[in-house]
Design a protein around this motif. Structure first.
Motif, PDB file in Angstrom:
ATOM      1  N   VAL A 172     -11.011   0.946   3.529  1.00  0.00           N
ATOM      2  CA  VAL A 172     -10.006   1.569   4.315  1.00  0.00           C
ATOM      3  C   VAL A 172      -8.813   1.892   3.272  1.00  0.00           C
ATOM      4  N   GLY A 173      -8.484   3.085   3.384  1.00  0.00           N
ATOM      5  CA  GLY A 173      -7.402   3.423   2.382  1.00  0.00           C
ATOM      6  C   GLY A 173      -7.452   4.977   1.910  1.00  0.00           C
ATOM      7  N   GLU A 174      -6.492   5.298   0.938  1.00  0.00           N
ATOM      8  CA  GLU A 174      -6.519   6.656   0.396  1.00  0.00           C
ATOM      9  C   GLU A 174      -6.684   6.378  -1.061  1.00  0.00           C
ATOM     10  N   ALA A 175      -8.056   6.778  -1.751  1.00  0.00           N
ATOM     11  CA  ALA A 175      -8.272   6.581  -2.946  1.00  0.00           C
ATOM     12  C   ALA A 175      -7.520   7.541  -3.825  1.00  0.00           C
ATOM     13  N   GLY A 176      -7.000   8.757  -3.427  1.00  0.00           N
ATOM     14  CA  GLY A 176      -6.182   9.538  -4.384  1.00  0.00           C
ATOM     15  C   GLY A 176      -7.227  10.379  -5.381  1.00  0.00           C
ATOM     16  N   ALA A 177      -6.520  11.398  -6.029  1.00  0.00           N
ATOM     17  CA  ALA A 177      -7.413  12.071  -6.994  1.00  0.00           C
ATOM     18  C   ALA A 177      -7.788  11.605  -8.154  1.00  0.00           C
ATOM     19  N   THR A 178      -7.072  10.800  -8.878  1.00  0.00           N
ATOM     20  CA  THR A 178      -7.385  10.090  -9.965  1.00  0.00           C
ATOM     21  C   THR A 178      -7.799   8.759 -10.018  1.00  0.00           C
ATOM     22  N   VAL A 179      -8.880   8.429 -10.621  1.00  0.00           N
ATOM     23  CA  VAL A 179      -9.462   7.298 -10.936  1.00  0.00           C
ATOM     24  C   VAL A 179      -9.190   6.357 -11.995  1.00  0.00           C
ATOM     25  N   LEU A 180      -8.919   6.711 -13.044  1.00  0.00           N
ATOM     26  CA  LEU A 180      -8.483   6.033 -14.166  1.00  0.00           C
ATOM     27  C   LEU A 180      -7.610   6.681 -15.173  1.00  0.00           C
ATOM     28  N   GLU A 181      -6.702   6.059 -15.501  1.00  0.00           N
ATOM     29  CA  GLU A 181      -5.675   6.513 -16.657  1.00  0.00           C
ATOM     30  C   GLU A 181      -5.724   5.566 -17.647  1.00  0.00           C
ATOM     31  N   ASN A 182      -5.512   6.207 -18.793  1.00  0.00           N
ATOM     32  CA  ASN A 182      -5.493   5.568 -20.134  1.00  0.00           C
ATOM     33  C   ASN A 182      -6.808   4.328 -20.382  1.00  0.00           C
TER      34      ASN A 182
ATOM     35  N   PHE B  47      -7.081   4.081 -10.048  1.00  0.00           N
ATOM     36  CA  PHE B  47      -6.612   4.746  -8.938  1.00  0.00           C
ATOM     37  C   PHE B  47      -4.973   4.623  -8.593  1.00  0.00           C
ATOM     38  N   PRO B  48      -4.294   5.509  -9.686  1.00  0.00           N
ATOM     39  CA  PRO B  48      -2.912   5.308  -9.719  1.00  0.00           C
ATOM     40  C   PRO B  48      -2.309   5.937  -8.354  1.00  0.00           C
ATOM     41  N   GLN B  49      -3.023   6.687  -7.622  1.00  0.00           N
ATOM     42  CA  GLN B  49      -2.495   7.158  -6.498  1.00  0.00           C
ATOM     43  C   GLN B  49      -2.909   6.563  -5.122  1.00  0.00           C
ATOM     44  N   ALA B  50      -3.713   5.708  -5.295  1.00  0.00           N
ATOM     45  CA  ALA B  50      -4.299   5.018  -4.186  1.00  0.00           C
ATOM     46  C   ALA B  50      -3.142   4.321  -3.251  1.00  0.00           C
TER      47      ALA B  50
ATOM     48  N   PRO C 244     -11.402  -2.905 -13.097  1.00  0.00           N
ATOM     49  CA  PRO C 244     -10.186  -2.930 -12.162  1.00  0.00           C
ATOM     50  C   PRO C 244      -9.629  -4.292 -11.973  1.00  0.00           C
ATOM     51  N   VAL C 245     -10.377  -5.398 -12.008  1.00  0.00           N
ATOM     52  CA  VAL C 245      -9.822  -6.843 -11.637  1.00  0.00           C
ATOM     53  C   VAL C 245      -9.260  -7.674 -12.759  1.00  0.00           C
ATOM     54  N   MET C 246      -9.013  -6.854 -13.822  1.00  0.00           N
ATOM     55  CA  MET C 246      -8.154  -7.492 -15.044  1.00  0.00           C
ATOM     56  C   MET C 246      -6.975  -7.855 -14.318  1.00  0.00           C
ATOM     57  N   PRO C 247      -6.238  -8.883 -14.563  1.00  0.00           N
ATOM     58  CA  PRO C 247      -4.855  -9.107 -14.203  1.00  0.00           C
ATOM     59  C   PRO C 247      -4.067  -8.113 -14.462  1.00  0.00           C
ATOM     60  N   ILE C 248      -2.959  -7.921 -13.418  1.00  0.00           N
ATOM     61  CA  ILE C 248      -1.859  -7.146 -13.735  1.00  0.00           C
ATOM     62  C   ILE C 248      -1.037  -7.805 -14.929  1.00  0.00           C
ATOM     63  N   GLY C 249      -0.762  -9.276 -15.081  1.00  0.00           N
ATOM     64  CA  GLY C 249      -0.425  -9.713 -16.130  1.00  0.00           C
ATOM     65  C   GLY C 249      -0.150 -11.101 -15.878  1.00  0.00           C
ATOM     66  N   PHE C 250       0.839 -11.875 -16.369  1.00  0.00           N
ATOM     67  CA  PHE C 250       1.195 -13.219 -15.844  1.00  0.00           C
ATOM     68  C   PHE C 250       2.562 -13.212 -15.546  1.00  0.00           C
ATOM     69  N   TRP C 251       2.754 -14.050 -14.490  1.00  0.00           N
ATOM     70  CA  TRP C 251       4.246 -14.118 -13.992  1.00  0.00           C
ATOM     71  C   TRP C 251       5.147 -14.763 -15.114  1.00  0.00           C
ATOM     72  N   ASN C 252       6.378 -14.097 -15.096  1.00  0.00           N
ATOM     73  CA  ASN C 252       7.398 -14.634 -15.997  1.00  0.00           C
ATOM     74  C   ASN C 252       6.904 -14.181 -17.417  1.00  0.00           C
ATOM     75  N   ASP C 253       6.366 -13.260 -17.668  1.00  0.00           N
ATOM     76  CA  ASP C 253       5.800 -12.723 -19.099  1.00  0.00           C
ATOM     77  C   ASP C 253       6.133 -11.255 -19.215  1.00  0.00           C
ATOM     78  N   PRO C 254       7.369 -10.808 -19.228  1.00  0.00           N
ATOM     79  CA  PRO C 254       7.853  -9.592 -18.935  1.00  0.00           C
ATOM     80  C   PRO C 254       7.422  -8.865 -20.384  1.00  0.00           C
ATOM     81  N   ASP C 255       7.056  -9.184 -21.522  1.00  0.00           N
ATOM     82  CA  ASP C 255       6.533  -8.316 -22.521  1.00  0.00           C
ATOM     83  C   ASP C 255       5.057  -8.463 -22.692  1.00  0.00           C
ATOM     84  N   ASN C 256       4.309  -9.223 -21.799  1.00  0.00           N
ATOM     85  CA  ASN C 256       2.864  -9.278 -21.867  1.00  0.00           C
ATOM     86  C   ASN C 256       2.356 -10.355 -23.097  1.00  0.00           C
ATOM     87  N   ALA C 257       3.303 -10.759 -23.698  1.00  0.00           N
ATOM     88  CA  ALA C 257       3.087 -11.496 -25.174  1.00  0.00           C
ATOM     89  C   ALA C 257       1.985 -12.643 -24.715  1.00  0.00           C
TER      90      ALA C 257
END
Length: 656
Positions: free
Chosen positions: A67-77, A87-90, A479-492
């Motif tokens: 349930v949702g709108e997938a958008g036209a683009t599936v994968l960037e970079n 799904f950057p436009q989803a 797609p289920v790679m983490p967005i990142g870690f909390w309080n890790d602004p430069d992703n180090a």
């Protein structure tokens, strides 16, 4: 005596009608029709899913009826890891996808050991979530705010999670058997606005009151504006001394007239969960997972790899401090009934979970390798005492399931069942390698690589190898790679955790092998591999042999720095009445030597009273190694039994 096994034959193969009726087959046929392909089997389907990830994940979106709108683009970079964006436009909402049904069928069944039983229909679950979501909105909770649960695996925990995610708040959880500092180490970093907790819980027939611990935790979390206490041990929970506290009923009471949920439509990569690494080498890392990635990956794993269908009744023995809880909950997106359990799995000597399976028509029985091994040590034979006629799949994770564990399942639990050993982790909230309803089960092997997971085994030079051990890696984004870690602004910290070993490659930290059947064997964590004489040895190879011995209940093995090298030290927890004498030490060493190599044979075998483990049941080799070498263990609060570490300090045997 167990029957002899022909090792040239699989332990189980699916019947042709089972293959034909599986969702894996239905998906492959749909893909062939949609893209004009002729994918004849799983290997071809997997190769296509890795080569054409945009087509694959578009197909999962459609097949899973998201349930949702997938958008036209599936994968960037798509060539960057990290850095790929799906799904950057989803726009979608995770909770909306789990609450599609609103009928009178059962959504949740709960057993609190043999003390408490609850049932929620789909309509009742929707209504409870509507009430809780309205209460959250009323207190000002919005997208990105954190809602924390210090809860057992019970229906109210799922209600709170769904309510939070319906708004776009981020949900995070820990089990109530965590100690005060362990909870503060986690929630103190993520600063929740609301905490849902419980007055206590049952374990092994006893009630455990949580009041004092909750009061102390709340006092240590200045971010909290409200604490909701669920009655579990008593009809009315005690609230005095707990700041900002309301009972569950009092929190919901002003909002009982609300019958609809306003689902926020959010980006695909909007944060859904914050998970925590086990934290045995420091304060836990806070791993952020996104709603879209979790939803698509779990739909894939439930529907295709586990063949969960609407109306199936899915069970996994898990606490809310383990990622398998989050995995289990997504079964609602398939329309399955979730069978929840809280407490000890060894009530009535391990029969209670099999009682549950028979009583509730369980179709999928999820557990751990340690549970299976312990049942075998107890000599239990559920096949002789229970029907288990509805169980189609048994899932095992947490640690590698040894070949003898496979034998035990088919000899003592059920012959006609898909035994799926699965492996992934908190880092990806899902699996890299797992089961498959259309493939055979080979002794000691995980059935396959997950669809769209570009899994390889690398040697030390980063070259793919087959038939030998190496690092489990993933060479393409998912797609289920983490967005990142909390309080890790430069992703180090994020980059250091997974991408430092091989550039632009996810290195998972598992020591792994691809077999001649295309299956996989996990040989333990690669950071816990032993290097005597410079030769890498997976600890799972030693555990496999030791677990054959009836005298030994459990073991843990480490590498001890010794005379400018590393020597193997094996600690064993013995069955009652057994003594570690020279004869038993010789038997242990000979068993290991006969079935592995001389390098696997421990230099020292030491008896201990207990084996330290995390709260999700994983043994902690690195913590023991630190104790043996006189180094601090930075986060003992991550352990279920931290006092066990004392058995490893200053052992005279380790100076010899």
């Amino acid at each position: 005596m167990p029957e002899a096994r022909n090792l040239d034959q699989p332990l189980w193969s699916p019947a042709p009608e089972r293959v034909a009726s599986s969702q894996m087959t239905a998906f492959r046929e749909r893909v062939n029709a949609r893209w004009g392909l002729d994918l004849a089997d799983y290997d071809a389907l997997h190769a296509w899913s890795v080569d054409q990830p945009e087509q694959f994940w578009t197909a999962i979106w459609s097949f899973g009826e998201v349930v949702g709108e997938a958008g036209a683009t599936v994968l960037e970079n798509g060539d960057r890891m990290p850095g790929a964006r799906w799904f950057p436009q989803a726009r979608l909402n995770y909770a909306q996808n789990l609450l599609r049904r609103r009928d009178g069928g059962e959504a949740l069944v709960f057993w609190g050991e043999d003390k408490v039983k609850l049932r929620y229909t789909w309509s009742e679950l929707y209504r409870e979530v509507a009430h809780f979501a309205a209460a959250l909105r009323d207190m000002g909770v919005g997208p990105g705010d954190r809602v924390a649960a210090y809860m057992p695996n019970m229906p109210q925990t799922i209600v709170a999670m769904l309510a939070a995610s319906s708004i776009g708040a981020i949900f995070t959880s820990a089990s109530p058997d965590f100690g005060e500092q362990g909870v503060l180490d986690r929630f103190g970093q993520t600063e929740p606005k609301l905490l849902i907790t419980v007055d206590g819980y049952f374990y092994n027939g006893k009630s455990v009151d949580c009041h004092a611990k909750v009061a102390a935790i709340v006092a240590g979390l200045p971010s909290l504006e409200r604490v909701v206490v669920v009655p579990y041990l008593k009809a009315e929970p005690a609230l005095e001394g707990i700041a900002h506290a309301r009972s569950w009923s009092a929190f919901l009471k002003p909002h009982l007239a609300v019958t609809e949920i306003e689902f926020a439509q959010l980006p695909f990569d909007h944060p859904l969960y914050i998970m925590y690494s086990s934290g045995t080498t420091g304060v836990p890392k806070c791993i952020v997972h996104c709603a879209g990635g979790v939803l698509l990956q779990h739909i894939k794993e439930h529907r295709l790899h586990t063949d969960v269908k609407p109306g199936d009744r899915v069970f996994y023995f898990t606490t809310c401090g383990w990622m398998m809880w989050n995995w289990l909950v997504s079964g609602l997106a398939v329309g399955a009934t979730l069978l929840l359990f809280d407490g000890s799995p060894f009530v009535d000597e391990g029969d209670i979970l099999f009682d549950y399976a028979d009583a509730e028509g369980m179709t999928h029985f999820g557990t751990s390798a340690k549970f299976i091994d312990h049942l075998a040590k107890l000599g239990r034979r559920p096949a002789d005492t229970h029907k288990l006629d509805t169980v189609r799949a048994i899932l095992s994770t947490g640690s590698p399931l040894v070949p003898e564990g496979f034998d035990y399942v088919y000899e003592a639990i059920k012959k006609d069942v898909c035994l799926s050993s699965i492996s992934g982790g908190t880092d990806i909230l899902s699996c890299f390698v797992l089961g498959n309803p259309v493939l055979p089960v080979w002794r000691g092997e995980i059935q396959c690589k997950g669809l769209a997971m570009a899994i390889e085994v690398f040697d030390d030079e980063g070259r793919p190898v087959r038939g030998e051990k190496g690092e489990l890696v993933c060479t393409k984004p998912f797609p289920v790679m983490p967005i990142g870690f909390w309080n890790d602004p430069d992703n180090a910290k994020y980059h250091a955790a997974y991408f430092e070993r091989f550039d632009n490659i996810w290195c998972h930290g598992d020591f792994c092998e691809v077999t001649e059947h295309g299956g996989l064997i996990i040989h333990g964590r690669s950071d816990a591999t032993l290097n005597p004489g410079g030769v890498r040895i997976g600890t799972a190879e030693i555990y496999r042999q030791v677990e054959k011995l009836d005298e030994i209940l459990e073991s843990i093995v480490i590498g001890q720095d010794w005379q400018n090298d590393v020597r193997v030290v094996l600690f064993v927890k013995l069955r009652d009445g057994v003594v570690l004498d020279e004869a038993l030490i010789k038997k242990i060493k000979q068993t290991i030597r006969d079935n592995t190599t001389p390098r696997h044979v421990p230099a020292q075998v030491v008896a201990v009273d207990d084996i330290p483990r995390t709260r999700s049941g994983k043994i902690v080799e690195l913590a023991v190694r630190n104790v043996v070498h006189g180094r601090p263990v930075k986060n003992v609060e991550a352990l279920a039994n931290p006092e066990a570490l004392d058995f490893y300090r200053d052992r005279k045997e380790l100076g010899q």
